[in-house]
Design a protein around this motif. Structure first.
Motif, mmCIF file in Angstrom:
data_model
loop_
_atom_site.group_PDB
_atom_site.id
_atom_site.type_symbol
_atom_site.label_atom_id
_atom_site.label_comp_id
_atom_site.label_asym_id
_atom_site.label_seq_id
_atom_site.Cartn_x
_atom_site.Cartn_y
_atom_site.Cartn_z
ATOM 1 N N GLY A 234 37.103 -12.308 7.894
ATOM 2 C CA GLY A 234 36.898 -13.348 6.890
ATOM 3 C C GLY A 234 37.621 -14.582 7.378
ATOM 4 O O GLY A 234 38.095 -14.636 8.511
ATOM 5 N N ASN A 235 37.739 -15.568 6.500
ATOM 6 C CA ASN A 235 38.345 -16.825 6.965
ATOM 7 C C ASN A 235 39.645 -17.154 6.273
ATOM 8 O O ASN A 235 40.167 -18.257 6.401
ATOM 9 N N GLY A 239 40.467 -19.520 9.363
ATOM 10 C CA GLY A 239 39.326 -20.441 9.252
ATOM 11 C C GLY A 239 39.655 -21.760 9.954
ATOM 12 O O GLY A 239 40.795 -22.035 10.325
ATOM 13 N N ARG A 246 35.721 -26.983 5.809
ATOM 14 C CA ARG A 246 36.168 -25.630 6.221
ATOM 15 C C ARG A 246 35.008 -24.961 6.954
ATOM 16 O O ARG A 246 33.890 -24.945 6.473
ATOM 17 N N ARG A 247 35.285 -24.461 8.187
ATOM 18 C CA ARG A 247 34.225 -23.732 8.905
ATOM 19 C C ARG A 247 34.768 -22.363 9.284
ATOM 20 O O ARG A 247 35.975 -22.186 9.401
ATOM 21 N N SER A 248 33.888 -21.437 9.532
ATOM 22 C CA SER A 248 34.319 -20.074 9.863
ATOM 23 C C SER A 248 34.715 -19.975 11.336
ATOM 24 O O SER A 248 34.145 -20.649 12.192
ATOM 25 N N HIS A 249 35.720 -19.109 11.623
ATOM 26 C CA HIS A 249 36.049 -18.851 13.049
ATOM 27 C C HIS A 249 35.152 -17.727 13.584
ATOM 28 O O HIS A 249 35.278 -17.294 14.720
ATOM 29 N N PRO A 258 29.036 -21.780 13.546
ATOM 30 C CA PRO A 258 29.864 -20.925 12.688
ATOM 31 C C PRO A 258 28.991 -20.227 11.643
ATOM 32 O O PRO A 258 28.082 -20.849 11.084
ATOM 33 N N ASP A 261 30.197 -19.107 5.406
ATOM 34 C CA ASP A 261 31.383 -18.419 4.880
ATOM 35 C C ASP A 261 30.962 -17.552 3.690
ATOM 36 O O ASP A 261 30.725 -18.054 2.601
ATOM 37 N N SER A 264 34.435 -12.049 2.559
ATOM 38 C CA SER A 264 35.012 -11.185 3.613
ATOM 39 C C SER A 264 34.207 -9.895 3.692
ATOM 40 O O SER A 264 33.524 -9.506 2.741
#
Ligand code: FAD
Ligand code: MG
Length: 345
Positions: A234-235, A239, A246-249, A258, A261, A264
């Protein structure tokens, strides 16, 4: 030692054996850019300490082999080998790459350890950045695991692709450490590496906490373990912020961007490498496809958690029924009855 009165003899013996293995050694060390916590039970303290030392050495060995955060690691040297030139693999790395390739094929590329150029393009290790269109096209053109040839103890990159261990290396470290503990005769241990947990032997019933998708410090439900390993992607912790957003890793390797989101994704699997890689892959597939895919696999369970204005929704595959304890009033828990339908618990 405790004496057992009312239990039948087999339970008393088993209980006595367990009671005998009651010396617990707990250790906490830094590893793989995160914290490794070990709890090892053995008949004597010396045995538990010795076994925990063996487990730590294994995690270090995996990090020395796989960490692209260390320029001298074997994987970093493979990434620097000129395209088309074969690289002699250690038997460890050959085994690790074999497992990663199987998980890449199984998830049809949703988990892709060949996405190193995308990780660089999005600046995942520097807090995040917006890549140019040409960088993205270059990273996508370099391909993925498909551009890595492995066989006869050698690996050859057929493109500029770069291997990246972030979504499976911790799982490998946990599995290698637990294999050493089992060979040392340890019958109960719990290892936690950066939030991913792997159990040895009779560590059933251990509560694995799942955090609020937006608040890493707030545990909102527990999954009761039954051996194997539990991992969550999850982020809440890693993140990124790109252009104020906000972007996801976690990246979708097929699109080069990405992944949306989606809260999780927690996976239970019999081994830690599978749990690690699949928590990432199911996050990329998204809750609907990810849970339905997991529900069709043997020896795999998954739980999706999302926070929305309607509250906190958890959806789990049927095999987790009776193993999830909600810890906050606003949590709503449903189970997939079949890969398509969900029934309210
Ligand atoms: P997961 O979801 O398990 O993995 C996400 C990570 O995997 C992303 O950060 C990215 O690296 C990669 N990834 C993203 N999308 C995909 C995809 N679709 N398929 C495959 N991979 C994907 N961190 C540090 O800060 N310093 C260190 O020195 C350091 N050393 C490390 C050494 C090793 C051997 C390993 C395995 C990791 C190391 N890390 C380090 C990274 C950190 O420990 C975490 O593993 C990682 O950042 C994310 O793990 P996660 O479980 O939170 O996320
Ligand atoms: Mg992981």
């Amino acid at each position: 030692m405790k004496t057992f009165t009312s239990l039948p003899i087999w339970a008393a013996l088993a209980g006595a054996a367990l009671a005998a293995a009651q010396e617990l050694v707990e250790r906490k060390v830094l590893a793989m850019g995160t914290v490794l916590e070990l709890s090892v039970w053995a008949e004597t303290r010396a045995q538990a300490l010795e076994a925990s030392e063996l487990a730590l050495r294994e995690v270090e060995r995996v990090e020395t082999c796989l960490s692209t955060w260390k320029p001298e690691s074997e994987l970093s040297r493979l990434n620097r080998t000129p395209v088309g030139e074969p690289f002699e693999l250690s038997s460890d790395l050959e085994r690790h790459l074999g497992r990663a390739r199987h998980l890449w094929e199984w998830t049809e590329g949703a988990f892709d350890p060949g996405l190193g150029l995308l990780v660089q393009a999005w600046g995942l290790r520097e807090g995040g950045r917006q890549p140019s269109q040409s960088e993205l096209e270059q990273a996508l053109a370099a391909g993925s695991m498909a551009s890595l040839e492995v066989g006869g103890g050698r690996a050859t990159r057929r493109s500029e692709m770069q291997l990246e261990e972030g979504a499976f290396g911790k799982g490998i470290g946990l599995d290698e450490a637990c294999a050493v503990l089992e060979r040392a005769g340890i019958r109960k241990a719990v290892l936690n590496l950066g939030g991913q947990v792997r159990f040895v032997g009779q560590a059933d019933g251990w509560p694995y906490g799942v955090a609020h998708p937006l608040e890493r410090g707030e545990i909102v439900l527990e999954v009761v373990s039954r051996g194997g390993s539990l991992a969550t992607s999850g982020n809440s912790e890693r993140g990124l912020v790109v252009g104020g957003e906000r972007r996801s890793h976690i990246l979708d390797p097929r699109k080069g961007t990405p992944a949306p989101d989606v809260g999780s994704m927690t996976v239970w699997a019999r081994d830690a490498t599978t749990a690690d890689a699949l928590s990432t892959a199911l996050f990329v597939l998204g809750p609907e496809r990810g849970l339905a895919w997991a529900a069709r696999q043997d020896g795999l369970e998954a739980l999706h958690l999302i926070s929305s204005p309607q509250g906190l929704q958890a959806t789990a595959t049927p095999g987790l029924r009776g193993r999830i304890r909600g810890l906050v009033a606003e949590l709503e828990l449903t189970f997939l009855a079949t890969p398509a339908l969900a029934t309210r618990e």
